[in-house]
Design a protein around this motif. Structure first.
Motif, PDB file in Angstrom:
ATOM      1  N   PRO A   1       0.799  -1.236   0.000  1.00  0.00           N
ATOM      2  CA  PRO A   1       0.000   0.000   0.000  1.00  0.00           C
ATOM      3  C   PRO A   1       0.825   1.277   0.000  1.00  0.00           C
ATOM      4  O   PRO A   1       0.331   2.333  -0.399  1.00  0.00           O
ATOM      5  N   TRP A   2       2.071   1.209   0.416  1.00  0.00           N
ATOM      6  CA  TRP A   2       2.938   2.399   0.410  1.00  0.00           C
ATOM      7  C   TRP A   2       3.176   2.927  -0.994  1.00  0.00           C
ATOM      8  O   TRP A   2       3.527   4.108  -1.168  1.00  0.00           O
TER       9      TRP A   2
ATOM     10  N   GLY B   1      -7.438   0.828  -4.914  1.00  0.00           N
ATOM     11  CA  GLY B   1      -6.351   0.476  -4.014  1.00  0.00           C
ATOM     12  C   GLY B   1      -6.204   1.472  -2.877  1.00  0.00           C
ATOM     13  O   GLY B   1      -5.956   1.095  -1.725  1.00  0.00           O
ATOM     14  N   THR B   2      -6.369   2.761  -3.179  1.00  0.00           N
ATOM     15  CA  THR B   2      -6.256   3.798  -2.161  1.00  0.00           C
ATOM     16  C   THR B   2      -7.312   3.619  -1.072  1.00  0.00           C
ATOM     17  O   THR B   2      -7.024   3.688   0.128  1.00  0.00           O
ATOM     18  N   VAL B   3      -8.551   3.381  -1.486  1.00  0.00           N
ATOM     19  CA  VAL B   3      -9.641   3.200  -0.522  1.00  0.00           C
ATOM     20  C   VAL B   3      -9.440   1.915   0.288  1.00  0.00           C
ATOM     21  O   VAL B   3      -9.540   1.918   1.527  1.00  0.00           O
ATOM     22  N   ALA B   4      -9.136   0.825  -0.402  1.00  0.00           N
ATOM     23  CA  ALA B   4      -8.973  -0.460   0.287  1.00  0.00           C
ATOM     24  C   ALA B   4      -7.799  -0.418   1.257  1.00  0.00           C
ATOM     25  O   ALA B   4      -7.887  -0.928   2.380  1.00  0.00           O
TER      26      ALA B   4
ATOM     27  N   TYR C   1      -8.747   1.560   4.459  1.00  0.00           N
ATOM     28  CA  TYR C   1      -9.556   0.799   5.406  1.00  0.00           C
ATOM     29  C   TYR C   1      -8.710  -0.285   6.093  1.00  0.00           C
ATOM     30  O   TYR C   1      -8.879  -0.543   7.288  1.00  0.00           O
ATOM     31  N   ALA C   2      -7.820  -0.903   5.339  1.00  0.00           N
ATOM     32  CA  ALA C   2      -6.963  -1.935   5.929  1.00  0.00           C
ATOM     33  C   ALA C   2      -6.064  -1.337   7.006  1.00  0.00           C
ATOM     34  O   ALA C   2      -5.859  -1.938   8.068  1.00  0.00           O
ATOM     35  N   GLU C   3      -5.537  -0.134   6.766  1.00  0.00           N
ATOM     36  CA  GLU C   3      -4.674   0.511   7.756  1.00  0.00           C
ATOM     37  C   GLU C   3      -5.479   0.925   8.983  1.00  0.00           C
ATOM     38  O   GLU C   3      -5.019   0.786  10.127  1.00  0.00           O
TER      39      GLU C   3
ATOM     40  N   SER D   1     -11.423  -5.676  12.377  1.00  0.00           N
ATOM     41  CA  SER D   1     -11.524  -6.176  11.011  1.00  0.00           C
ATOM     42  C   SER D   1     -11.998  -5.022  10.129  1.00  0.00           C
ATOM     43  O   SER D   1     -12.533  -4.027  10.630  1.00  0.00           O
ATOM     44  N   VAL D   2     -11.819  -5.167   8.832  1.00  0.00           N
ATOM     45  CA  VAL D   2     -12.290  -4.136   7.907  1.00  0.00           C
ATOM     46  C   VAL D   2     -13.804  -3.983   8.028  1.00  0.00           C
ATOM     47  O   VAL D   2     -14.334  -2.866   7.972  1.00  0.00           O
ATOM     48  N   ALA D   3     -14.515  -5.104   8.222  1.00  0.00           N
ATOM     49  CA  ALA D   3     -15.973  -5.050   8.370  1.00  0.00           C
ATOM     50  C   ALA D   3     -16.358  -4.260   9.618  1.00  0.00           C
ATOM     51  O   ALA D   3     -17.325  -3.491   9.606  1.00  0.00           O
ATOM     52  N   GLU D   4     -15.596  -4.431  10.697  1.00  0.00           N
ATOM     53  CA  GLU D   4     -15.891  -3.696  11.931  1.00  0.00           C
ATOM     54  C   GLU D   4     -15.637  -2.200  11.756  1.00  0.00           C
ATOM     55  O   GLU D   4     -16.381  -1.369  12.287  1.00  0.00           O
TER      56      GLU D   4
END
Length: 315
Positions: free
Chosen positions: A125-126, A177-180, A183-185, A193-196
């Motif tokens: 992601p960097w 990719g930027t959005v995902a 959220y992952a970070e 979790s991403v869902a949480e």
């Protein structure tokens, strides 16, 4: 007839670009035989994957390798060159299509490349934090460009159209990719979790968004769009490919006339931004928007007060 100059001696070739193509000479002597440009770049990529781009410095990479920062500068003379080589290493070249899938299926190939690019962004992601200073003229960049352009080789699109389609798809992959990655970070930092993270975000919006002021957004929130199992981000690439398909059909049917696209200055065109009248008009719009927000806030308060009076009267 004179001999062609050795690529290593090209005066205008930036060192980072020369290193990426293997056209720059390595130091004749180094601190240890184990030191190399490849090892430096691998260590930097590993550091960025673990701790983010902000953790990458010549000193940090040198420490990871057990050398002094000055030792690294013999191989990679500037951090900008290191970042370029890290991008090259992490991006790699796209895998070749599966046997038997080539020939005519531009959409399948474009989607395959899009998904492969998205996977790279999620793994590293960097990459999305690197500044965009033009198109890096490195082997992996050229390989991705060639693969995308090749996907459209059997279509009636000309090379300008193929390049535009490539940029649109690559841009969509970067946006997803930027959005995902964001959220992952957020999930990693919060131990969720991403869902949480999505559920908490939805709850916050439901608390803040007023139905009177933002009726359409409130309706969407109450319908559960922010916690839906549907991948809303996938909508973009599917509709984008639908649009390219429709355009290909139009070009095939009408020829060059289908390519007429009005060319207007971009909103941030420097010539426009410098125009006093444009700046004044933009300021007027900002002030009007601010006044509108204040009026909407006042309206919400007046409605609440009226509702409370009515409730007290009825009681």
């Amino acid at each position: 007839m004179t001999d062609e100059p050795d690529p290593v001696d090209l005066p205008d070739l930036p060192r980072g670009i020369a290193l990426s193509w293997g056209m720059a000479a390595s130091p004749q002597r180094g601190p240890k035989r184990e030191m190399s440009v490849e090892r430096i770049v691998e260590a930097a990529v590993d550091l960025a994957d673990r701790e983010g781009l902000g953790a990458v410095s010549m000193a940090a990479v040198a420490k990871a390798l057990g050398f002094t920062p000055m030792s690294l500068y013999r191989y990679v003379s500037a951090k900008d060159d290191l970042l370029l080589l890290m991008q090259e290493e992490a991006s790699g070249a796209p895998a070749l299509p599966d046997a038997g899938t080539e020939g005519g299926d531009w959409r399948g190939e474009a989607e395959r490349l899009y998904r492969a690019q998205l996977e790279i962004y999620l793994a590293h992601p960097w990459l999305l934090s690197l500044p965009i200073n033009g198109t890096p003229a490195t082997p992996s960049t050229v390989a991705w460009m060639d693969a995308y352009l090749g996907a459209f080789a059997d279509t009636p699109l000309d090379l300008d159209d193929r390049t535009a389609a490539m940029l649109a798809i690559m841009g969509q992959a970067r946006w997803y990719g930027t959005v995902a990655a964001g959220y992952a970070e957020a999930a990693r930092a919060g131990g969720l979790s991403v869902a949480e993270v999505g559920s908490r975000e939805a709850a916050l919006f439901l608390t803040l968004v007023d139905a009177d002021a933002y009726p359409h957004t409130r309706a969407a929130l109450e319908a559960g769009v922010m916690t839906s199992d549907r991948d809303s981000m996938a909508f973009g690439i599917v509709r984008l490919l639908d649009g390219i398909a429709a355009y290909i059909d139009r070009v095939a049917a009408t020829g060059p006339d289908a390519r007429a696209v009005e060319r207007a200055p971009l909103p941030d065109d420097p010539a426009l931004a410098a125009d006093k009248r444009v700046r004044a008009a933009a300021k007027t719009v900002r002030e009007a928007e601010k006044a509108l927000r204040a009026a909407q806030k006042n309206l919400r308060q007046v409605r609440r007060d009226a509702a409370e009076r009515i409730a007290r009267s009825a009681g």
